[in-house]
Design a protein around this motif. Structure first.
Motif, PDB file in Angstrom:
ATOM      1  N   TYR A 276     -70.721  59.850  41.454  1.00 17.80           N
ATOM      2  CA  TYR A 276     -71.601  60.849  42.064  1.00 17.80           C
ATOM      3  C   TYR A 276     -71.170  62.217  41.542  1.00 17.80           C
ATOM      4  O   TYR A 276     -69.992  62.530  41.491  1.00 17.80           O
ATOM      5  N   PRO A 277     -72.131  63.063  41.107  1.00 21.61           N
ATOM      6  CA  PRO A 277     -71.722  64.280  40.389  1.00 21.61           C
ATOM      7  C   PRO A 277     -71.024  65.303  41.281  1.00 21.61           C
ATOM      8  O   PRO A 277     -71.547  65.685  42.326  1.00 21.61           O
ATOM      9  N   ARG A 278     -69.863  65.737  40.856  1.00 20.35           N
ATOM     10  CA  ARG A 278     -69.099  66.716  41.628  1.00 20.35           C
ATOM     11  C   ARG A 278     -69.856  68.035  41.742  1.00 20.35           C
ATOM     12  O   ARG A 278     -69.673  68.791  42.693  1.00 20.35           O
ATOM     13  N   HIS A 279     -70.696  68.308  40.757  1.00 18.34           N
ATOM     14  CA  HIS A 279     -71.389  69.594  40.758  1.00 18.34           C
ATOM     15  C   HIS A 279     -72.662  69.599  41.598  1.00 18.34           C
ATOM     16  O   HIS A 279     -73.343  70.615  41.651  1.00 18.34           O
ATOM     17  N   ALA A 280     -72.963  68.500  42.279  1.00 19.83           N
ATOM     18  CA  ALA A 280     -74.119  68.526  43.190  1.00 19.83           C
ATOM     19  C   ALA A 280     -73.823  69.532  44.295  1.00 19.83           C
ATOM     20  O   ALA A 280     -72.806  69.428  44.979  1.00 19.83           O
ATOM     21  N   PRO A 281     -74.678  70.525  44.481  1.00 19.98           N
ATOM     22  CA  PRO A 281     -74.389  71.585  45.454  1.00 19.98           C
ATOM     23  C   PRO A 281     -74.868  71.234  46.860  1.00 19.98           C
ATOM     24  O   PRO A 281     -75.632  70.269  47.050  1.00 19.98           O
ATOM     25  N   SER A 282     -74.428  71.993  47.838  1.00 19.71           N
ATOM     26  CA  SER A 282     -74.981  71.884  49.189  1.00 19.71           C
ATOM     27  C   SER A 282     -76.492  71.971  49.090  1.00 19.71           C
ATOM     28  O   SER A 282     -77.028  72.794  48.351  1.00 19.71           O
ATOM     29  N   GLY A 283     -77.182  71.100  49.845  1.00 22.85           N
ATOM     30  CA  GLY A 283     -78.643  71.076  49.773  1.00 22.85           C
ATOM     31  C   GLY A 283     -79.183  69.938  48.932  1.00 22.85           C
ATOM     32  O   GLY A 283     -80.379  69.627  48.991  1.00 22.85           O
ATOM     33  N   THR A 284     -78.340  69.285  48.147  1.00 24.92           N
ATOM     34  CA  THR A 284     -78.797  68.136  47.362  1.00 24.92           C
ATOM     35  C   THR A 284     -79.296  67.049  48.327  1.00 24.92           C
ATOM     36  O   THR A 284     -78.630  66.737  49.314  1.00 24.92           O
ATOM     37  N   PRO A 285     -80.474  66.478  48.058  1.00 25.18           N
ATOM     38  CA  PRO A 285     -81.037  65.513  49.014  1.00 25.18           C
ATOM     39  C   PRO A 285     -80.265  64.194  49.080  1.00 25.18           C
ATOM     40  O   PRO A 285     -79.750  63.710  48.074  1.00 25.18           O
ATOM     41  N   VAL A 286     -80.183  63.657  50.287  1.00 22.66           N
ATOM     42  CA  VAL A 286     -79.727  62.284  50.513  1.00 22.66           C
ATOM     43  C   VAL A 286     -80.719  61.685  51.517  1.00 22.66           C
ATOM     44  O   VAL A 286     -81.602  62.390  52.014  1.00 22.66           O
ATOM     45  N   PHE A 287     -80.580  60.414  51.811  1.00 20.26           N
ATOM     46  CA  PHE A 287     -81.497  59.757  52.740  1.00 20.26           C
ATOM     47  C   PHE A 287     -80.651  58.931  53.696  1.00 20.26           C
ATOM     48  O   PHE A 287     -79.837  58.109  53.263  1.00 20.26           O
ATOM     49  N   ILE A 288     -80.804  59.183  54.985  1.00 22.05           N
ATOM     50  CA  ILE A 288     -79.931  58.539  55.970  1.00 22.05           C
ATOM     51  C   ILE A 288     -80.791  57.841  57.020  1.00 22.05           C
ATOM     52  O   ILE A 288     -81.615  58.480  57.674  1.00 22.05           O
ATOM     53  N   ASP A 289     -80.608  56.544  57.164  1.00 19.94           N
ATOM     54  CA  ASP A 289     -81.394  55.771  58.140  1.00 19.94           C
ATOM     55  C   ASP A 289     -82.885  56.067  58.012  1.00 19.94           C
ATOM     56  O   ASP A 289     -83.580  56.275  59.020  1.00 19.94           O
ATOM     57  N   GLY A 290     -83.362  56.151  56.815  1.00 22.11           N
ATOM     58  CA  GLY A 290     -84.790  56.369  56.626  1.00 22.11           C
ATOM     59  C   GLY A 290     -85.240  57.810  56.793  1.00 22.11           C
ATOM     60  O   GLY A 290     -86.443  58.075  56.874  1.00 22.11           O
ATOM     61  N   GLN A 291     -84.317  58.750  56.877  1.00 25.51           N
ATOM     62  CA  GLN A 291     -84.681  60.160  57.076  1.00 25.51           C
ATOM     63  C   GLN A 291     -84.055  61.020  55.988  1.00 25.51           C
ATOM     64  O   GLN A 291     -82.906  60.803  55.609  1.00 25.51           O
ATOM     65  N   PRO A 292     -84.782  62.052  55.539  1.00 27.46           N
ATOM     66  CA  PRO A 292     -84.183  62.952  54.553  1.00 27.46           C
ATOM     67  C   PRO A 292     -83.093  63.811  55.186  1.00 27.46           C
ATOM     68  O   PRO A 292     -83.222  64.243  56.333  1.00 27.46           O
ATOM     69  N   ALA A 293     -82.035  64.031  54.436  1.00 32.49           N
ATOM     70  CA  ALA A 293     -80.936  64.889  54.891  1.00 32.49           C
ATOM     71  C   ALA A 293     -80.319  65.551  53.657  1.00 32.49           C
ATOM     72  O   ALA A 293     -80.824  65.366  52.546  1.00 32.49           O
ATOM     73  N   GLN A 294     -79.251  66.311  53.890  1.00 32.57           N
ATOM     74  CA  GLN A 294     -78.694  67.105  52.795  1.00 32.57           C
ATOM     75  C   GLN A 294     -77.186  66.999  52.701  1.00 32.57           C
ATOM     76  O   GLN A 294     -76.487  66.920  53.710  1.00 32.57           O
ATOM     77  N   LEU A 295     -76.729  67.053  51.472  1.00 35.79           N
ATOM     78  CA  LEU A 295     -75.307  67.195  51.187  1.00 35.79           C
ATOM     79  C   LEU A 295     -74.850  68.585  51.634  1.00 35.79           C
ATOM     80  O   LEU A 295     -75.588  69.568  51.462  1.00 35.79           O
ATOM     81  N   ILE A 296     -73.647  68.656  52.195  1.00 33.16           N
ATOM     82  CA  ILE A 296     -73.038  69.971  52.426  1.00 33.16           C
ATOM     83  C   ILE A 296     -71.592  69.937  51.935  1.00 33.16           C
ATOM     84  O   ILE A 296     -70.941  68.892  51.959  1.00 33.16           O
ATOM     85  N   GLY A 297     -71.107  71.064  51.480  1.00 31.84           N
ATOM     86  CA  GLY A 297     -69.719  71.155  51.024  1.00 31.84           C
ATOM     87  C   GLY A 297     -69.527  70.530  49.661  1.00 31.84           C
ATOM     88  O   GLY A 297     -70.460  69.994  49.054  1.00 31.84           O
ATOM     89  N   ARG A 298     -68.310  70.595  49.194  1.00 30.12           N
ATOM     90  CA  ARG A 298     -68.015  70.123  47.842  1.00 30.12           C
ATOM     91  C   ARG A 298     -67.806  68.612  47.845  1.00 30.12           C
ATOM     92  O   ARG A 298     -67.200  68.053  48.767  1.00 30.12           O
ATOM     93  N   VAL A 299     -68.312  67.962  46.811  1.00 28.55           N
ATOM     94  CA  VAL A 299     -68.103  66.520  46.649  1.00 28.55           C
ATOM     95  C   VAL A 299     -66.643  66.295  46.267  1.00 28.55           C
ATOM     96  O   VAL A 299     -66.135  66.935  45.339  1.00 28.55           O
ATOM     97  N   SER A 300     -65.950  65.420  46.975  1.00 27.93           N
ATOM     98  CA  SER A 300     -64.571  65.128  46.577  1.00 27.93           C
ATOM     99  C   SER A 300     -64.481  63.759  45.923  1.00 27.93           C
ATOM    100  O   SER A 300     -65.494  63.126  45.635  1.00 27.93           O
ATOM    101  N   MET A 301     -63.269  63.311  45.626  1.00 30.21           N
ATOM    102  CA  MET A 301     -63.116  62.132  44.777  1.00 30.21           C
ATOM    103  C   MET A 301     -63.707  60.874  45.418  1.00 30.21           C
ATOM    104  O   MET A 301     -64.407  60.099  44.761  1.00 30.21           O
ATOM    105  N   ASP A 302     -63.433  60.682  46.699  1.00 33.54           N
ATOM    106  CA  ASP A 302     -63.820  59.432  47.355  1.00 33.54           C
ATOM    107  C   ASP A 302     -64.826  59.622  48.480  1.00 33.54           C
ATOM    108  O   ASP A 302     -65.294  58.653  49.059  1.00 33.54           O
TER     109      ASP A 302
END
Ligand SMILES: *Cc1c(COP(=O)(O)O)cnc(C)c1O
Length: 357
Positions: A276-302
């Motif tokens: 998963y790209p470390r440079h994906a910024p806060s606001g990058t879309p994800v999908f949780i239980d059938g609902q759109p949501a957003q990444l927040i904070g910096r992506v770490s190793m695991d």
């Protein structure tokens, strides 16, 4: 067990392959180099085996892996051989071979071969990476024909900017190609995925779809044919921890995200060590239980963190799609300033699960 995994939908792969053939009205070599762009070359080749006109890979190591797995269809080596001593193996396993440089042509002339080899003679029509110069092309053809080492020659070239739909460069490359091949009677192959999808006026006997097979658009903008693709990979994991963070509190490394309001934070078992790209910024879309949501904070190793504030029903154990049918890999890529090709190729540590074999 750690819940990070990649689901690979082989029926979607077949759908996309058929679309490539339908749009191009040509035979199609399924490009499965780099372990099928991270999707698993052997499994993808097996899924397409009965209908594919052939496959294309980057090198003989990749081709041998396919033959060892029982793939009997034609396999094109997109960069030909890297050393002349690969030629006997190429003949033995019946691989098709790109010739992109004069040194390769000379190696074929010098080689002792039990049987003739099928060559795809590559023209540099403007990409200026590999391929023979237009001025060398006819002479190279004559020499291959005269060598007695070659049974059939396909003429090919590769587009540098076919993903830019309003850019005239692809048409200029076609003009260079047409001029260089004048008078040569041979099958031709020009189109990669963006050309198959976006340049209907450019056709040929063979096409070489790669990224479109995996259901990702090569374009930065909406495009009607690309909208017909079906994503093959779903990258998913689960929420392994949840916490409430007060307004003004930071989340993750470097405090790159600071909560603007009381925020419910979910921690997902997925990180850059999975691809998963470390440079994906806060606001990058994800999908949780059938609902759109957003990444927040910096992506770490695991791990990475998501905003659950608007999803009160979701929590520990909720399923998170990082890309797939609801979040397009190309959108995540764009946020991270890269392309879906790289996201797929970077996938690692994540177990792949196949459906619809
Ligand atoms: C990788 C490759 C392709 C496939 O390109 P996509 O953009 O993934 O469709 C086609 N032709 C050549 C020569 C390649 O190296």
């Amino acid at each position: 067990m750690r819940p990070a995994r990649a689901l690979i939908d082989l029926e979607a792969l077949r759908h996309n392959y058929r679309l490539a053939r339908e749009l191009s009205s040509a035979r199609a070599l399924a490009v499965i180099k780099a372990d099928a762009y991270g999707h698993g070359a052997v499994r993808c080749a097996q899924a397409l085996h009965d209908e594919a006109d052939g496959f294309a890979v980057a090198c003989i190591e990749e081709a041998l892996e396919l033959r060892a797995a029982g793939i009997g269809r034609p396999i094109l080596l997109l960069e030909g051989f890297f050393e002349a001593d690969e030629l006997p193996l190429i003949v033995q396993h019946d691989f098709w071979c790109v010739v992109h440089s004069l040194w390769q042509l000379e190696a074929i002339e010098r080689a002792r071969l039990d049987r003739p080899v099928r060559v795809w003679l590559k023209l540099d029509s403007g990409m200026h990476r590999v391929g023979l110069a237009p001025a060398q092309f006819q002479d190279a053809w004559q020499r291959l024909q005269a060598s007695g080492k070659v049974d059939q020659i396909v003429l090919m070239s590769h587009f540098a900017r076919a993903d830019e739909l309003d850019c005239p460069y692809s048409n200029e490359q076609v003009v260079v190609f047409e001029k260089a091949r004048q008078g040569l009677s041979a099958e031709i192959s020009l189109c990669n995925s963006p050309a198959i999808l976006g340049w209907p006026q450019v056709r040929g006997d063979w096409v070489r779809p790669g990224i479109m097979l995996y259901g990702a658009t090569p374009f930065a903008v909406q495009q009607p044919q690309a909208a017909r693709l079906r994503p093959v990979m779903t990258l998913e994991s689960k929420i392994i921890a949840v916490r409430e963070v007060a307004a003004g509190e930071p989340v993750g490394y470097g405090a790159s995200f600071v909560a603007q309001r009381p925020t419910r934070v979910g921690v997902v078992a997925m990180g850059y060590a999975d691809g998963y790209p470390r440079h994906a910024p806060s606001g990058t879309p994800v999908f949780i239980d059938g609902q759109p949501a957003q990444l927040i904070g910096r992506v770490s190793m695991d791990m990475l963190t998501v905003d659950l504030t608007g999803l009160p029903q979701s929590g520990l154990g909720s399923r998170v799609e990082l890309w797939g049918n609801n979040v397009r890999a190309s959108d995540v890529a764009q946020r991270a300033e890269t392309i879906a090709y790289e996201l797929f190729c970077n996938l690692r540590r994540v177990e792949r699960h196949y459906s619809a074999v």
